[in-house]
Write an enzyme that holds these catalytic residues in place. Sequence first.
Site, short mmCIF file in Angstrom:
data_model
loop_
_atom_site.label_atom_id
_atom_site.label_comp_id
_atom_site.label_asym_id
_atom_site.label_seq_id
_atom_site.Cartn_x
_atom_site.Cartn_y
_atom_site.Cartn_z
N TYR A 178 0.79 -1.17 0.19
CA TYR A 178 0.00 0.07 -0.01
C TYR A 178 1.00 1.44 -0.03
O TYR A 178 0.52 2.18 -0.95
CB TYR A 178 -0.83 0.04 1.29
CG TYR A 178 -1.84 1.33 1.24
CD1 TYR A 178 -2.98 1.27 0.31
CD2 TYR A 178 -2.03 1.91 2.17
CE1 TYR A 178 -3.82 2.49 0.36
CE2 TYR A 178 -2.71 3.25 2.45
CZ TYR A 178 -3.51 3.20 1.53
OH TYR A 178 -4.68 4.33 1.59
N LYS A 196 1.21 4.56 -2.97
CA LYS A 196 0.84 5.67 -2.48
C LYS A 196 1.99 6.69 -2.55
O LYS A 196 1.65 7.84 -3.03
CB LYS A 196 0.12 5.99 -1.06
CG LYS A 196 -1.39 5.06 -0.73
CD LYS A 196 -2.30 5.80 -1.99
CE LYS A 196 -3.53 5.20 -1.74
NZ LYS A 196 -4.46 5.58 -2.60
#
Length: 264
Positions: free
Chosen positions: A162, A166
């Site tokens: 993740y 990002k």
Amino acid sequence: MSAPTSNERRVAIITGAAEGIGRGIALRLAKDGYELGLFDLPRSKDRLEELANTLRTEHKTRVVTVFGDVSKEEDVKRLVDTVVQELGSLYAIVANAGVAINRVLHETPTEELDRLLNINVKGVWFSYKYAAIQLIKQGKGGRIIGAASIAGKRGLPQHSAYCATKFAVRGLTQAAALDYGQYGITVNAYAPGTIDTPLLQEIDDYHSKVGGQPKGAWKSTFQNSLGRIGQPSEIASLVSFLVSDDSSYVTGQTYIADGGIHFD
């Protein structure tokens, strides 16, 4: 904060609009006077149509709903084409759709890494791409906005995939800002912390299950200066600024809204 005048109804697209932060952004931009293209997965049809009907009734907003998958380039192209055909133009896109998983790096299945890259990176890439093509064609400038995260500002345990996606959104946003500034298009991103959304609840449920903790225990580990979890409407207020004329001299930035967890 500047908003469109009654004779200049700007059009904004929001991906992942059926719930959470995307829904909050849709509610705020409708209040600000934008006409909206709302996009989500086919399984979210009932929730997205309910939101669209609420916006039409309460704010007299013209709304187009489109269903598909941001990880599929043809779906994103169809989204932009459909909204422009139905509402006449485009001014802003908010590439909000995203997913998260909780895994230590070496325990992350490759298919899960691919899923996050496809949705969180390619989904933003395709949104930026087809919005830029349309905005350049129109020749009137515009706004491109992506969903980053506090996880794009610093690493978090059990979030390696993740975080990687990002951080990628931040880099993509900076490079795109350099590419499109000459056309009067600004490109920025927002970086939420812990926000009261279904996604946050899924992450908390995972940690409760694997750690044997009561529900809510993981969320409470994110201590911030304000001592509370944020609301989608608070992220929507930041997006409202980034879409507005008030942000005309801001580009290439990723703004944190996390209640004071991480400081640039």
